[in-house]
Design a protein around this motif. Structure first.
Motif, PDB file in Angstrom:
ATOM      1  N   LEU A  21      -1.152  -3.722 -12.193  1.00 12.41           N
ATOM      2  CA  LEU A  21       0.013  -4.568 -11.960  1.00 12.41           C
ATOM      3  C   LEU A  21       1.217  -3.738 -11.511  1.00 12.41           C
ATOM      4  CD1 LEU A  21       0.928  -7.472 -11.933  1.00 12.41           C
ATOM      5  CD2 LEU A  21       1.464  -7.262 -14.370  1.00 12.41           C
ATOM      6  N   GLN A  22       1.389  -2.568 -12.073  1.00 16.37           N
ATOM      7  CA  GLN A  22       2.468  -1.677 -11.634  1.00 16.37           C
ATOM      8  C   GLN A  22       2.320  -1.336 -10.153  1.00 16.37           C
ATOM      9  OE1 GLN A  22       1.961   1.485 -14.459  1.00 16.37           O
ATOM     10  NE2 GLN A  22       3.538   0.696 -15.837  1.00 16.37           N
ATOM     11  N   GLU A  23       1.100  -1.055  -9.734  1.00 17.00           N
ATOM     12  CA  GLU A  23       0.846  -0.774  -8.314  1.00 17.00           C
ATOM     13  C   GLU A  23       1.159  -2.002  -7.470  1.00 17.00           C
ATOM     14  OE1 GLU A  23      -3.240   0.461  -8.276  1.00 17.00           O
ATOM     15  OE2 GLU A  23      -2.796   2.341  -9.326  1.00 17.00           O
ATOM     16  N   THR A  24       0.808  -3.168  -7.958  1.00 14.92           N
ATOM     17  CA  THR A  24       0.996  -4.401  -7.217  1.00 14.92           C
ATOM     18  C   THR A  24       2.476  -4.709  -6.987  1.00 14.92           C
ATOM     19  OG1 THR A  24      -1.070  -5.292  -8.097  1.00 14.92           O
ATOM     20  CG2 THR A  24       0.498  -6.882  -7.194  1.00 14.92           C
ATOM     21  N   ILE A  25       3.292  -4.514  -8.008  1.00 11.57           N
ATOM     22  CA  ILE A  25       4.719  -4.821  -7.866  1.00 11.57           C
ATOM     23  C   ILE A  25       5.507  -3.623  -7.357  1.00 11.57           C
ATOM     24  CG2 ILE A  25       4.650  -6.631  -9.620  1.00 11.57           C
ATOM     25  CD1 ILE A  25       6.210  -4.662 -11.479  1.00 11.57           C
ATOM     26  N   GLN A  26       4.799  -2.549  -7.035  1.00 14.33           N
ATOM     27  CA  GLN A  26       5.422  -1.324  -6.531  1.00 14.33           C
ATOM     28  C   GLN A  26       6.448  -0.795  -7.530  1.00 14.33           C
ATOM     29  OE1 GLN A  26       6.839  -2.285  -2.558  1.00 14.33           O
ATOM     30  NE2 GLN A  26       5.053  -3.592  -2.268  1.00 14.33           N
ATOM     31  N   ALA A  27       5.991  -0.625  -8.764  1.00 14.43           N
ATOM     32  CA  ALA A  27       6.852  -0.158  -9.843  1.00 14.43           C
ATOM     33  C   ALA A  27       7.374   1.243  -9.560  1.00 14.43           C
ATOM     34  CB  ALA A  27       6.083  -0.174 -11.160  1.00 14.43           C
ATOM     35  N   LEU A  28       8.601   1.458  -9.958  1.00 16.39           N
ATOM     36  CA  LEU A  28       9.226   2.766  -9.807  1.00 16.39           C
ATOM     37  C   LEU A  28       8.747   3.690 -10.921  1.00 16.39           C
ATOM     38  CD1 LEU A  28      12.846   1.574  -8.983  1.00 16.39           C
ATOM     39  CD2 LEU A  28      11.075   2.320  -7.379  1.00 16.39           C
ATOM     40  N   PRO A  29       8.842   5.008 -10.714  1.00 18.46           N
ATOM     41  CA  PRO A  29       8.447   5.945 -11.769  1.00 18.46           C
ATOM     42  C   PRO A  29       9.194   5.640 -13.073  1.00 18.46           C
ATOM     43  CG  PRO A  29       8.839   7.119  -9.716  1.00 18.46           C
ATOM     44  CD  PRO A  29       9.285   5.695  -9.496  1.00 18.46           C
TER      45      PRO A  29
END
Length: 100
Positions: A21-29
């Motif tokens: 999900l982090q990859e999907t929403i393009q989560a920041l570091p």
């Protein structure tokens, strides 16, 4: 509305699902993996680069732990959107749905 389908059948636990999900929403570091962290990013616009409106549809044969986390997140997003409308008078069109 942009619909993003993700296949979570390969996620063995909520940690793996959170990473997907982090990859999907393009989560920041530094983005967390809790329900609250995803609500902050998806509803209140912090810590991710994916801009609303969008709907994420979680597909696949989900393990119980992953299904429960996704359901909790879906409910929390709905509650946060209601809170935002009540407090700020605006809405953000984001959602997470389990299944097609």
């Amino acid at each position: 509305m942009n619909t993003i389908e993700i296949d979570a059948s390969g996620c063995w636990n909520r940690k793996e699902f959170a990473k997907l999900l982090q990859e999907t929403i393009q989560a920041l570091p530094g983005h967390g993996s809790s329900v609250e962290a995803f609500v902050d990013s998806m509803v209140f616009g912090t810590m991710s680069e994916l801009s609303p409106p969008y709907r994420i549809v979680v597909l696949g044969d989900l393990r119980p732990e992953v299904r429960a986390f996704a359901a909790d997140l879906s409910n929390a997003i709905g509650q946060a959107r209601l809170e935002r409308r009540t407090r700020r008078g605006d809405d953000v069109e984001v959602s997470l749905k389990v299944g097609a």
